[in-house]
Design a protein around this motif. Structure first.
Motif, PDB file in Angstrom:
ATOM      1  N   GLY A  75      85.435  94.591 -65.227  1.00  0.00           N
ATOM      2  CA  GLY A  75      86.038  94.024 -64.030  1.00  0.00           C
ATOM      3  C   GLY A  75      85.689  92.564 -63.799  1.00  0.00           C
ATOM      4  O   GLY A  75      86.567  91.681 -63.823  1.00  0.00           O
ATOM      5  N   LEU A  76      84.411  92.266 -63.576  1.00  0.00           N
ATOM      6  CA  LEU A  76      83.986  90.889 -63.330  1.00  0.00           C
ATOM      7  C   LEU A  76      84.253  89.989 -64.528  1.00  0.00           C
ATOM      8  O   LEU A  76      84.600  88.814 -64.374  1.00  0.00           O
ATOM      9  CB  LEU A  76      82.497  90.850 -62.980  1.00  0.00           C
ATOM     10  CG  LEU A  76      82.126  91.112 -61.519  1.00  0.00           C
ATOM     11  CD1 LEU A  76      80.611  91.147 -61.358  1.00  0.00           C
ATOM     12  CD2 LEU A  76      82.740  90.062 -60.598  1.00  0.00           C
ATOM     13  N   GLY A 155      79.605  83.198 -66.521  1.00  0.00           N
ATOM     14  CA  GLY A 155      79.767  84.547 -65.973  1.00  0.00           C
ATOM     15  C   GLY A 155      80.509  85.448 -66.935  1.00  0.00           C
ATOM     16  O   GLY A 155      80.167  86.628 -67.103  1.00  0.00           O
ATOM     17  N   SER A 156      81.529  84.904 -67.612  1.00  0.00           N
ATOM     18  CA  SER A 156      82.275  85.699 -68.597  1.00  0.00           C
ATOM     19  C   SER A 156      81.389  86.016 -69.800  1.00  0.00           C
ATOM     20  O   SER A 156      81.450  87.113 -70.355  1.00  0.00           O
ATOM     21  CB  SER A 156      83.540  84.952 -69.045  1.00  0.00           C
ATOM     22  OG  SER A 156      83.233  83.812 -69.825  1.00  0.00           O
ATOM     23  N   GLY A 157      80.547  85.056 -70.194  1.00  0.00           N
ATOM     24  CA  GLY A 157      79.621  85.305 -71.297  1.00  0.00           C
ATOM     25  C   GLY A 157      78.602  86.373 -70.949  1.00  0.00           C
ATOM     26  O   GLY A 157      78.268  87.232 -71.765  1.00  0.00           O
ATOM     27  N   PHE A 158      78.126  86.326 -69.699  1.00  0.00           N
ATOM     28  CA  PHE A 158      77.180  87.336 -69.235  1.00  0.00           C
ATOM     29  C   PHE A 158      77.824  88.722 -69.221  1.00  0.00           C
ATOM     30  O   PHE A 158      77.222  89.696 -69.703  1.00  0.00           O
ATOM     31  CB  PHE A 158      76.695  86.974 -67.829  1.00  0.00           C
ATOM     32  CG  PHE A 158      75.787  88.005 -67.212  1.00  0.00           C
ATOM     33  CD1 PHE A 158      74.455  88.110 -67.599  1.00  0.00           C
ATOM     34  CD2 PHE A 158      76.260  88.883 -66.241  1.00  0.00           C
ATOM     35  CE1 PHE A 158      73.615  89.073 -67.043  1.00  0.00           C
ATOM     36  CE2 PHE A 158      75.435  89.843 -65.671  1.00  0.00           C
ATOM     37  CZ  PHE A 158      74.108  89.938 -66.080  1.00  0.00           C
ATOM     38  N   GLY A 159      79.031  88.819 -68.692  1.00  0.00           N
ATOM     39  CA  GLY A 159      79.722  90.114 -68.645  1.00  0.00           C
ATOM     40  C   GLY A 159      79.972  90.678 -70.029  1.00  0.00           C
ATOM     41  O   GLY A 159      79.765  91.874 -70.274  1.00  0.00           O
ATOM     42  N   PHE A 190      87.812  98.562 -59.344  1.00  0.00           N
ATOM     43  CA  PHE A 190      87.289  97.241 -58.985  1.00  0.00           C
ATOM     44  C   PHE A 190      88.393  96.189 -59.051  1.00  0.00           C
ATOM     45  O   PHE A 190      88.521  95.347 -58.150  1.00  0.00           O
ATOM     46  CB  PHE A 190      86.146  96.870 -59.928  1.00  0.00           C
ATOM     47  CG  PHE A 190      85.534  95.518 -59.660  1.00  0.00           C
ATOM     48  CD1 PHE A 190      84.557  95.371 -58.686  1.00  0.00           C
ATOM     49  CD2 PHE A 190      85.936  94.400 -60.372  1.00  0.00           C
ATOM     50  CE1 PHE A 190      83.993  94.122 -58.428  1.00  0.00           C
ATOM     51  CE2 PHE A 190      85.389  93.155 -60.131  1.00  0.00           C
ATOM     52  CZ  PHE A 190      84.409  93.015 -59.144  1.00  0.00           C
ATOM     53  N   LEU A 191      89.213  96.238 -60.111  1.00  0.00           N
ATOM     54  CA  LEU A 191      90.285  95.258 -60.283  1.00  0.00           C
ATOM     55  C   LEU A 191      91.359  95.415 -59.210  1.00  0.00           C
ATOM     56  O   LEU A 191      91.930  94.424 -58.741  1.00  0.00           O
ATOM     57  CB  LEU A 191      90.896  95.392 -61.675  1.00  0.00           C
ATOM     58  CG  LEU A 191      89.997  94.940 -62.832  1.00  0.00           C
ATOM     59  CD1 LEU A 191      90.606  95.311 -64.168  1.00  0.00           C
ATOM     60  CD2 LEU A 191      89.754  93.434 -62.763  1.00  0.00           C
ATOM     61  N   VAL A 192      91.654  96.637 -58.820  1.00  0.00           N
ATOM     62  CA  VAL A 192      92.641  96.875 -57.763  1.00  0.00           C
ATOM     63  C   VAL A 192      92.176  96.241 -56.456  1.00  0.00           C
ATOM     64  O   VAL A 192      92.947  95.597 -55.746  1.00  0.00           O
ATOM     65  CB  VAL A 192      92.880  98.393 -57.558  1.00  0.00           C
ATOM     66  CG1 VAL A 192      93.630  98.647 -56.252  1.00  0.00           C
ATOM     67  CG2 VAL A 192      93.671  98.975 -58.718  1.00  0.00           C
ATOM     68  N   ILE A 193      90.895  96.403 -56.157  1.00  0.00           N
ATOM     69  CA  ILE A 193      90.346  95.898 -54.892  1.00  0.00           C
ATOM     70  C   ILE A 193      90.274  94.371 -54.865  1.00  0.00           C
ATOM     71  O   ILE A 193      90.665  93.732 -53.883  1.00  0.00           O
ATOM     72  CB  ILE A 193      88.943  96.489 -54.642  1.00  0.00           C
ATOM     73  CG1 ILE A 193      89.048  98.008 -54.438  1.00  0.00           C
ATOM     74  CG2 ILE A 193      88.290  95.833 -53.431  1.00  0.00           C
ATOM     75  CD1 ILE A 193      87.705  98.704 -54.364  1.00  0.00           C
TER      76      ILE A 193
END
Length: 285
Positions: A75-76, A155-159, A190-193
């Motif tokens: 999601g993130l 953040g994308s690398g962390f995810g 999560f993506l819907v919200i």
């Protein structure tokens, strides 16, 4: 290691589905939703057929790590990566995403007490360099660096990097099929919200739904199934994102063969460097 390598190759096909869905009018939010929702439905049906009621997890710890896997690593990750592309441009966004092995290595050291060797550090540095060259060819034109963009990219690398860690922790008390079902469930909710995809638009077009289903099947459900299954037997988690970095190599080759995208000497050098880093990491003891 073969399973991680296979997952990386399957992830390399993501661009085909993203381009196809974009050509049909699906935006980033809808594309991300279709991927996770389709994967959830596919794996839920398969899990019920395979295990029946046994897929119900009674262990809170396992559910927690499945939730973290779905929310953070699917999601993130999608939110951060989409934002990074919009702010930084594709080249810098890809470079920042491929800091993932650093996050995986650091977390593996803290959580699993995995040791750092000089050869492992060399392979990590080589891998990141190779990924940068493979994706960008050394050309960063059109990029707009900002603090917000850098944070989104990291953040994308962390995810992406934490998928190996949370996947291993979730798989300690549940099989890969069950982990997939729960992680996809938390991801699409999560993506819907938070992304609010135009679901009605997707459901009104059979072509979008069909391509979305294949997107959820090939580079998602199948890829993560072999990926999570491999994590159950791998004891050196920091190696995982390096082995899986065959993904950008596959993506570049597909772009060249199917979409006639140009590929230069720097890209080819990057491909070679990535493959060398994978070999080194696979042989590192």
């Amino acid at each position: 290691m073969i399973q991680i390598f296979t997952a990386g190759i399957l992830w390399g096909f993501i661009g085909i589905f993203v381009k196809g869905l974009a050509s049909l009018g699906a935006d980033g939010a809808l594309t991300s939703f279709l991927r996770m929702f389709s994967a959830f439905v596919i794996m839920l049906v398969f899990a019920l057929f395979r295990h029946g009621r046994k897929i119900i997890i009674h262990d809170f710890r396992t559910v927690l790590f499945c939730a973290l896997l779905g929310i953070i690593c699917n999601g993130l990750f999608n939110i951060f990566y989409t934002s990074s592309i919009k702010i930084n441009g594709m080249g810098i966004a890809c470079v920042l995403m491929y800091t993932a092995p650093i996050f995986t290595a650091a977390a593996s050291r803290l959580i699993f007490h995995e040791r750092f060797t000089a050869l492992k550090i060399f392979a990590l540095a080589l891998n990141i360099t190779g990924c940068i060259l493979t994706v960008t060819g050394g050309d960063f034109s059109g990029s707009n660096i900002s603090l917000t963009g850098i944070l989104a990219g990291l953040g994308s690398g962390f995810g992406y990097g934490m998928a190996a860690v949370f996947g291993r922790l979730a798989g300690e008390r549940a099989d890969s099929i069950t982990v997939s079902v729960y992680s996809y469930f938390f991801a699409f909710i999560f993506l819907v919200i938070f992304m609010k995809p135009d679901v009605n638009f997707a459901f009104s077009d059979a072509r979008i739904m069909g391509l979305g289903f294949l997107y959820g099947l090939i580079p998602t459900a199948l890829a993560y199934l072999v990926y999570y299954n491999a994590l159950k037997v791998i004891h050196d988690t920091s190696k995982v994102p390096v082995i899986a970095s065959v993904e950008p190599v596959t993506a570049v080759l597909i772009g060249t063969m199917i979409y006639n995208e140009s590929i230069g000497a720097a890209n080819l050098i990057g491909v070679a460097v990535v493959l060398i880093s994978i070999i080194i990491m696979a042989k590192e003891k």
